[in-house]
Design a protein around this motif. Structure first.
Motif, PDB file in Angstrom:
ATOM      1  N   ASP A 121       0.850  -1.194   0.000  1.00  0.00           N
ATOM      2  CA  ASP A 121       0.000   0.000   0.000  1.00  0.00           C
ATOM      3  C   ASP A 121       0.888   1.247   0.000  1.00  0.00           C
ATOM      4  OD1 ASP A 121       0.511   1.006   2.736  1.00  0.00           O
ATOM      5  OD2 ASP A 121      -0.532  -0.804   3.373  1.00  0.00           O
ATOM      6  N   PRO A 122       0.344   2.370  -0.418  1.00  0.00           N
ATOM      7  CA  PRO A 122       1.152   3.593  -0.556  1.00  0.00           C
ATOM      8  C   PRO A 122       1.859   4.016   0.730  1.00  0.00           C
ATOM      9  CG  PRO A 122      -0.943   3.850  -1.678  1.00  0.00           C
ATOM     10  CD  PRO A 122      -1.031   2.569  -0.917  1.00  0.00           C
ATOM     11  N   ARG A 123       1.178   3.867   1.864  1.00  0.00           N
ATOM     12  CA  ARG A 123       1.804   4.285   3.125  1.00  0.00           C
ATOM     13  C   ARG A 123       3.006   3.410   3.445  1.00  0.00           C
ATOM     14  NH1 ARG A 123       2.607   8.724   6.027  1.00  0.00           N
ATOM     15  NH2 ARG A 123       3.080   8.205   8.189  1.00  0.00           N
ATOM     16  N   GLU A 124       2.845   2.116   3.225  1.00  0.00           N
ATOM     17  CA  GLU A 124       3.935   1.166   3.468  1.00  0.00           C
ATOM     18  C   GLU A 124       5.151   1.502   2.604  1.00  0.00           C
ATOM     19  OE1 GLU A 124       4.520  -3.668   2.780  1.00  0.00           O
ATOM     20  OE2 GLU A 124       2.579  -2.686   2.464  1.00  0.00           O
ATOM     21  N   LYS A 125       4.892   1.769   1.322  1.00  0.00           N
ATOM     22  CA  LYS A 125       5.969   2.117   0.410  1.00  0.00           C
ATOM     23  C   LYS A 125       6.658   3.409   0.841  1.00  0.00           C
ATOM     24  CE  LYS A 125       6.829   3.249  -4.452  1.00  0.00           C
ATOM     25  NZ  LYS A 125       6.218   3.462  -5.787  1.00  0.00           N
ATOM     26  N   ALA A 126       5.848   4.396   1.218  1.00  0.00           N
ATOM     27  CA  ALA A 126       6.408   5.690   1.630  1.00  0.00           C
ATOM     28  C   ALA A 126       7.273   5.552   2.875  1.00  0.00           C
ATOM     29  CB  ALA A 126       5.278   6.686   1.875  1.00  0.00           C
ATOM     30  N   PHE A 147      13.944   1.679  10.436  1.00  0.00           N
ATOM     31  CA  PHE A 147      13.764   0.331   9.903  1.00  0.00           C
ATOM     32  C   PHE A 147      13.202  -0.619  10.969  1.00  0.00           C
ATOM     33  CE2 PHE A 147      16.854   1.579   6.502  1.00  0.00           C
ATOM     34  CZ  PHE A 147      16.019   1.312   5.434  1.00  0.00           C
ATOM     35  N   ALA A 148      13.642  -0.467  12.219  1.00  0.00           N
ATOM     36  CA  ALA A 148      13.095  -1.301  13.293  1.00  0.00           C
ATOM     37  C   ALA A 148      11.598  -1.039  13.459  1.00  0.00           C
ATOM     38  CB  ALA A 148      13.834  -1.024  14.612  1.00  0.00           C
ATOM     39  N   ASP A 149      11.201   0.233  13.386  1.00  0.00           N
ATOM     40  CA  ASP A 149       9.777   0.575  13.473  1.00  0.00           C
ATOM     41  C   ASP A 149       9.007   0.022  12.277  1.00  0.00           C
ATOM     42  OD1 ASP A 149      10.225   1.870  15.845  1.00  0.00           O
ATOM     43  OD2 ASP A 149      10.254   3.893  14.968  1.00  0.00           O
ATOM     44  N   PHE A 150       9.631   0.077  11.110  1.00  0.00           N
ATOM     45  CA  PHE A 150       8.958  -0.413   9.907  1.00  0.00           C
ATOM     46  C   PHE A 150       8.646  -1.907  10.038  1.00  0.00           C
ATOM     47  CE2 PHE A 150       8.785  -2.406   5.784  1.00  0.00           C
ATOM     48  CZ  PHE A 150       7.987  -1.553   5.049  1.00  0.00           C
ATOM     49  N   VAL A 151       9.606  -2.686  10.466  1.00  0.00           N
ATOM     50  CA  VAL A 151       9.405  -4.140  10.592  1.00  0.00           C
ATOM     51  C   VAL A 151       8.308  -4.451  11.606  1.00  0.00           C
ATOM     52  CG1 VAL A 151      10.504  -6.292  11.291  1.00  0.00           C
ATOM     53  CG2 VAL A 151      11.761  -4.670   9.872  1.00  0.00           C
ATOM     54  N   LYS A 152       8.239  -3.663  12.666  1.00  0.00           N
ATOM     55  CA  LYS A 152       7.187  -3.865  13.658  1.00  0.00           C
ATOM     56  C   LYS A 152       5.826  -3.454  13.113  1.00  0.00           C
ATOM     57  CE  LYS A 152      10.172  -3.149  17.695  1.00  0.00           C
ATOM     58  NZ  LYS A 152      10.467  -2.265  18.852  1.00  0.00           N
ATOM     59  N   PRO A 155       4.612  -6.313   9.731  1.00  0.00           N
ATOM     60  CA  PRO A 155       5.265  -7.623   9.897  1.00  0.00           C
ATOM     61  C   PRO A 155       5.122  -8.550   8.689  1.00  0.00           C
ATOM     62  CG  PRO A 155       3.244  -7.500  11.188  1.00  0.00           C
ATOM     63  CD  PRO A 155       3.509  -6.127  10.686  1.00  0.00           C
ATOM     64  N   GLN A 156       4.110  -8.333   7.852  1.00  0.00           N
ATOM     65  CA  GLN A 156       3.902  -9.179   6.676  1.00  0.00           C
ATOM     66  C   GLN A 156       4.326  -8.490   5.381  1.00  0.00           C
ATOM     67  OE1 GLN A 156       2.948 -12.280   7.276  1.00  0.00           O
ATOM     68  NE2 GLN A 156       2.818 -11.723   9.457  1.00  0.00           N
ATOM     69  N   SER A 157       5.028  -7.408   5.479  1.00  0.00           N
ATOM     70  CA  SER A 157       5.375  -6.626   4.290  1.00  0.00           C
ATOM     71  C   SER A 157       6.375  -7.346   3.392  1.00  0.00           C
ATOM     72  CB  SER A 157       5.953  -5.270   4.704  1.00  0.00           C
ATOM     73  OG  SER A 157       6.422  -4.553   3.581  1.00  0.00           O
ATOM     74  N   GLY A 158       6.186  -7.167   2.103  1.00  0.00           N
ATOM     75  CA  GLY A 158       7.161  -7.683   1.150  1.00  0.00           C
ATOM     76  C   GLY A 158       8.489  -6.952   1.228  1.00  0.00           C
ATOM     77  N   TYR A 159       8.504  -5.814   1.898  1.00  0.00           N
ATOM     78  CA  TYR A 159       9.742  -5.045   2.077  1.00  0.00           C
ATOM     79  C   TYR A 159      10.610  -5.589   3.215  1.00  0.00           C
ATOM     80  CZ  TYR A 159       8.170  -1.078  -0.821  1.00  0.00           C
ATOM     81  OH  TYR A 159       7.767  -0.268  -1.858  1.00  0.00           O
ATOM     82  N   ASN A 160      10.071  -6.502   4.008  1.00  0.00           N
ATOM     83  CA  ASN A 160      10.741  -6.836   5.264  1.00  0.00           C
ATOM     84  C   ASN A 160      12.155  -7.392   5.088  1.00  0.00           C
ATOM     85  OD1 ASN A 160       8.867  -5.859   6.988  1.00  0.00           O
ATOM     86  ND2 ASN A 160       7.957  -7.818   7.537  1.00  0.00           N
ATOM     87  N   ALA A 161      12.372  -8.237   4.090  1.00  0.00           N
ATOM     88  CA  ALA A 161      13.724  -8.772   3.892  1.00  0.00           C
ATOM     89  C   ALA A 161      14.710  -7.635   3.628  1.00  0.00           C
ATOM     90  CB  ALA A 161      13.734  -9.766   2.733  1.00  0.00           C
ATOM     91  N   SER A 162      14.303  -6.698   2.757  1.00  0.00           N
ATOM     92  CA  SER A 162      15.174  -5.547   2.476  1.00  0.00           C
ATOM     93  C   SER A 162      15.310  -4.665   3.701  1.00  0.00           C
ATOM     94  CB  SER A 162      14.602  -4.740   1.306  1.00  0.00           C
ATOM     95  OG  SER A 162      14.593  -5.511   0.113  1.00  0.00           O
ATOM     96  N   ALA A 163      14.209  -4.488   4.451  1.00  0.00           N
ATOM     97  CA  ALA A 163      14.261  -3.656   5.653  1.00  0.00           C
ATOM     98  C   ALA A 163      15.227  -4.251   6.681  1.00  0.00           C
ATOM     99  CB  ALA A 163      12.862  -3.519   6.250  1.00  0.00           C
ATOM    100  N   LEU A 164      15.206  -5.584   6.837  1.00  0.00           N
ATOM    101  CA  LEU A 164      16.131  -6.229   7.772  1.00  0.00           C
ATOM    102  C   LEU A 164      17.582  -6.079   7.311  1.00  0.00           C
ATOM    103  CD1 LEU A 164      14.074  -9.469   8.504  1.00  0.00           C
ATOM    104  CD2 LEU A 164      14.663  -7.675  10.160  1.00  0.00           C
ATOM    105  N   PHE A 165      17.801  -6.149   6.007  1.00  0.00           N
ATOM    106  CA  PHE A 165      19.153  -5.970   5.483  1.00  0.00           C
ATOM    107  C   PHE A 165      19.685  -4.581   5.828  1.00  0.00           C
ATOM    108  CE2 PHE A 165      21.886  -4.372   2.048  1.00  0.00           C
ATOM    109  CZ  PHE A 165      22.917  -5.294   2.082  1.00  0.00           C
ATOM    110  N   MET A 187      16.988 -11.922   8.106  1.00  0.00           N
ATOM    111  CA  MET A 187      16.777 -11.626   6.692  1.00  0.00           C
ATOM    112  C   MET A 187      17.031 -12.873   5.846  1.00  0.00           C
ATOM    113  SD  MET A 187      18.998 -10.754   3.889  1.00  0.00           S
ATOM    114  CE  MET A 187      18.795  -9.924   2.343  1.00  0.00           C
ATOM    115  N   LEU A 188      18.143 -13.592   6.126  1.00  0.00           N
ATOM    116  CA  LEU A 188      18.480 -14.799   5.353  1.00  0.00           C
ATOM    117  C   LEU A 188      17.474 -15.913   5.591  1.00  0.00           C
ATOM    118  CD1 LEU A 188      22.333 -14.741   5.988  1.00  0.00           C
ATOM    119  CD2 LEU A 188      21.179 -14.366   3.788  1.00  0.00           C
TER     120      LEU A 188
END
Length: 245
Positions: A121-126, A147-152, A155-165, A187-188
């Motif tokens: 969704d747009p907010r998630e991407k932003a 990034f820590a706030d984003f992952v929290k 939690p199901q975001s497709g960005y999470n692997a990149s966010a953890l990196f 992330m791995l």
């Protein structure tokens, strides 16, 4: 004597004729008066009827004018109502358009990052792009928090692997090596085929080297060259491995 009789007879006849003429004249005057009176009566009747008809006509015209004015008033009210309805309809259509636009803005859309495609969704991407912008600006402590706030938050975001990196990299930059290792491993575990997976393994080895854990670093670098032999990170790992003692 006979002459006197004749004169008397003539006089009588003359008087009789005069009397008859007078009666005839009187009869004609009565007829004329009656005719005049009758004519006057008819004229008066006609005049009265005409006055009544004129009064009725005026009343009819007044009623018609009142009806016309009422119709004009009704038409004006209807016109005003139509204008208000048209305005209300236009406002409703504009609100619907704005709502549709807002809904579309908030609808998930397909995004691609690090070779992966998913809906966000747009907010998630932003929020992800904002956190990445903070990291690229060199504000690593703030990026770590973002990034820590984003992952929290997602939690199901497709960005999470990149966010953890990037969270691991921000922690490496702020010398939080153990936290960085934990997030690189998360992330791995989440995406072992991620485009940045080889870099994550190399980063783990770098953290271990900073922690003076050479044995663990050597093992990690060996795993890197085996798991991702063709990657640039593996090439760098081989060079790093040759320098470890």
């Amino acid at each position: 004597m006979r002459g006197a009789f004749l004169r008397g007879s003539a006089l009588a006849a003359a008087l009789l004729c005069a009397s008859m003429g007078t009666q005839a004249a009187l009869f004609e005057d009565d007829e004329a008066r009656r005719a005049i009176l009758d004519l006057r009566q008819r004229v008066e009747t006609i005049r009265t009827q005409g006055a009544e008809e004129n009064a009725q006509l005026r009343r009819s015209m007044l009623d018609l004018q009142n009806q016309i004015e009422q119709m004009r008033g009704d038409l004006a009210r209807m016109t005003g109502q139509n204008e208000q309805l048209t305005k209300s309809l236009s406002e409703m259509q504009q609100r619907q358009t704005d709502l549709d636009t807002q809904i579309k803005k908030n609808e998930p859309s397909k995004v691609a990052i690090d070779g992966r495609e998913f809906n966000a969704d747009p907010r998630e991407k932003a929020d992800f792009e904002a956190a990445l912008g903070v990291f690229r600006a060199g504000q690593f402590a703030q990026a770590q928090t973002a990034f820590a706030d984003f992952v929290k938050r997602y939690p199901q975001s497709g960005y999470n692997a990149s966010a953890l990196f990037w969270l691991g990299n921000a922690q490496y930059a702020t010398r939080n090596y153990n936290e960085a290792i934990a997030n690189f491993r998360s992330m791995l575990s989440l995406a072992p085929d991620h485009a940045k997976a080889p870099e994550a393994v190399l980063s783990i080895a770098n953290c271990q080297i900073e922690l003076k854990d050479t044995k663990a670093a050597r093992r990690t670098l060996e795993d890197l060259t085996k798991a991702y032999p063709q990657s640039e990170a593996a090439q760098a790992g081989r060079e790093r491995l040759s320098r470890l003692r």
